[in-house]
Write a protein that holds these residues in place. Structure first.
Motif, short mmCIF file in Angstrom:
data_model
loop_
_atom_site.label_atom_id
_atom_site.label_comp_id
_atom_site.label_asym_id
_atom_site.label_seq_id
_atom_site.Cartn_x
_atom_site.Cartn_y
_atom_site.Cartn_z
N LEU A 448 -17.45 -18.77 -12.49
CA LEU A 448 -16.15 -19.34 -12.12
C LEU A 448 -16.33 -20.59 -11.24
O LEU A 448 -15.73 -21.64 -11.50
N PHE A 467 -16.06 -21.38 -17.47
CA PHE A 467 -14.90 -20.50 -17.31
C PHE A 467 -14.93 -19.38 -18.36
O PHE A 467 -14.63 -18.22 -18.06
N ALA A 470 -17.37 -16.73 -17.39
CA ALA A 470 -16.81 -15.83 -16.37
C ALA A 470 -15.90 -14.78 -17.01
O ALA A 470 -15.95 -13.59 -16.66
N ALA A 486 -10.35 -17.85 -13.79
CA ALA A 486 -11.02 -18.60 -14.87
C ALA A 486 -10.01 -19.02 -15.93
O ALA A 486 -10.06 -20.15 -16.45
#
Length: 496
Positions: A448, A467, A470, A486
């Motif tokens: 993140l 992202f 994550a 995220a």
């Protein structure tokens, strides 16, 4: 009072947007009660309301003000007993208001506010389905009121809160309940509503409601949006609030601690207004304990103990015991740590994420001392001190995968906040490599944070990749919170 003068006063009140009709009369008594509530002088507020009841028993602002008092009573006490005792007041207050003047902008607004306040409180005690029902009701009432009275600025306060919270709600019981009703929000829309209100209210006749707007805006910026501007904006907008407000002390110290300004938080809490006129607020001692321990000040124990002695609440008890355990460990008292860790497991409740995490950490064994110190110093904003602890070490110095992962994670966070992007990215990647299959949050949060670094560097492809990494990690601590942040990152990239 002669008839012509009475007519003049009544007409002046009706022409002001704050004061609609006699039965929704935000007169001086009510304004003084409202101001006292937002300074956390709840006893004073009750006295003003008592006077108003004698003078104007049918004023339907009274049940709204009484609900504010219940809301802040439970918020400051965190007491399940208070919650259970007071929640029955909701229906009679709504009944009183619903029998009143439907042509007033306060008619739907007051009902929405009462529903929304109880929804916020229920969320703290795990009553997610009822909270979702109340959010749905509040949203519907405010939408209707906004169509009927588009110039009634206070509609934006509740709509901003609903949009922001629903637009960035982690997966969990509350989100599931709300999705059942088809309610969605938009975080940026909510933030925009609050920004507009915070900027414009002081220049308008709605100025008395400024403090409440800032209270919710600071919460949304810090805990919902996790905004990098949370500290600067909260300090800016709270500046004009009177220093006699204990709520101001709370907002400022909380946002300072959440954004690594521990020394400033300690200074604010030292100057907070005190005395019997203020509502007891044990949580402020807990906050001071956090701020002091973040600079490795072992006198923090005094504040955690004071909190535990004073609180009648169910929240932050486990976390306070865990912090007392860490203090024992920092003193070299491993037996003391074990005893407090056992209390963290056994005492308190797990309504709050902090307490769930505290219970998990307390049950997981003794933390490694230099990693604990680095964690605390980082949280407090003492980045160079934190870096000195880890600078001469490497992952191979640690014996287990958890500590190796955490070592890289702590380094990454420190480098990140020092603006050393390349070193931060390398440490985050190593965290992911070692820890992606562990139950700890380090790897997912590293992904993140990596996404946020690439977002700042305008590298959209790498930011999206991070992202999504994550989001793809499952079955770890703080999963829903990390995933929601995220996803918010992906939405920001899509909107740019």
């Amino acid at each position: 009072m002669n008839k012509s003068f009475r007519f003049f006063v009544t007409s002046a009140l009706l022409l002001s947007p704050l004061f609609s009709l006699a039965n929704f009369d935000f007169n001086n008594n009510c304004l003084n009660a409202y101001k006292s509530i937002f300074e956390l002088k709840l006893g004073n507020a009750r006295a003003y309301i008592s006077t108003e009841k004698k003078l104007h028993p049918n004023n339907s602002i009274i049940p709204l003000l009484e609900n504010y008092i219940d809301y802040f009573t439970v918020l400051t006490s965190e007491s399940k007993a208070d919650f259970d005792r007071l929640k029955g007041n909701k229906s009679s207050r709504l009944d009183q208001i619903s029998d009143d003047d439907k042509s007033s902008p306060y008619y739907l607004y007051a009902q929405a506010e009462i529903n929304l306040q109880w929804a916020l409180i229920r969320g703290r005690f795990g009553e997610y389905f009822n909270a979702a029902m109340e959010v749905k009701r509040a949203n519907s009432l405010l939408q209707d009121n906004n169509k009927k009275f588009p110039n009634f600025h206070l509609n934006l306060k509740g709509l901003g809160l609903i949009n922001a919270v629903l637009g960035n709600l982690p997966d969990g019981a509350l989100k599931k309940a709300l999705s059942t009703f088809g309610i969605k929000g938009n975080l940026q829309s909510g933030l925009n509503m609050f920004e507009k209100l915070a900027d414009n209210l002081p220049k308008s006749s709605y100025e008395p409601f400024y403090e409440e707007v800032v209270f919710y805006y600071a919460y949304v910026l810090t805990d919902v949006a996790h905004s990098p501007q949370a500290y600067a904006k909260t300090m800016k907008y709270t500046e004009r609030i009177a220093d006699t407000s204990l709520l101001k002390s709370y907002l400022q110290s909380y946002v300072c601690i959440k954004n690594s300004h521990s020394d400033e938080a300690i200074a604010i809490l030292a100057k907070r207004p005190e005395g019997g006129v203020y509502q007891p607020f044990p949580y402020l001692d807990y906050l001071e304990g956090i701020a002091r321990l973040n600079k490795l000040d072992l006198n923090a124990a005094t504040y955690f103990n004071r909190f535990l002695q004073a609180t009648k609440g169910v929240n932050f008890v486990k976390d306070a015991y865990l912090h007392l355990g860490w203090i024992s460990l920092l003193k070299g008292d491993k037996a003391g740590y074990t005893a407090f860790a056992a209390k963290a497991v056994k005492n308190g409740y797990t309504y709050m994420e902090k307490d769930k995490q505290a219970k998990s950490e307390a049950a997981a064994g003794t933390p490694t001392l230099d990693l604990l110190k680095a964690r605390l110093l980082f949280d407090g904003g003492y980045l160079n001190r934190a870096l000195q602890l880890l600078d001469d070490k490497k992952a191979g110095d640690y014996t287990n995968e958890k500590d190796k992962t955490e070592f890289n994670y702590r380094l990454g966070r420190i480098y990140d906040d020092l603006g050393k992007d390349e070193q931060a990215l390398a440490a985050y990647q190593e965290t992911i490599n070692i820890g992606r299959n562990l139950k700890y949050y380090f790897a997912a949060n590293a992904a993140l944070q990596m996404g946020k670094v690439y977002e700042r560097k305008k590298n959209e492809a790498k930011a999206k990749e991070a992202f999504n990494t994550a989001i793809a990690m499952k079955n770890h601590e703080f999963e829903s919170s990390i995933e929601s942040q995220a996803k918010a990152g992906l939405r920001r990239l899509a909107n740019n």
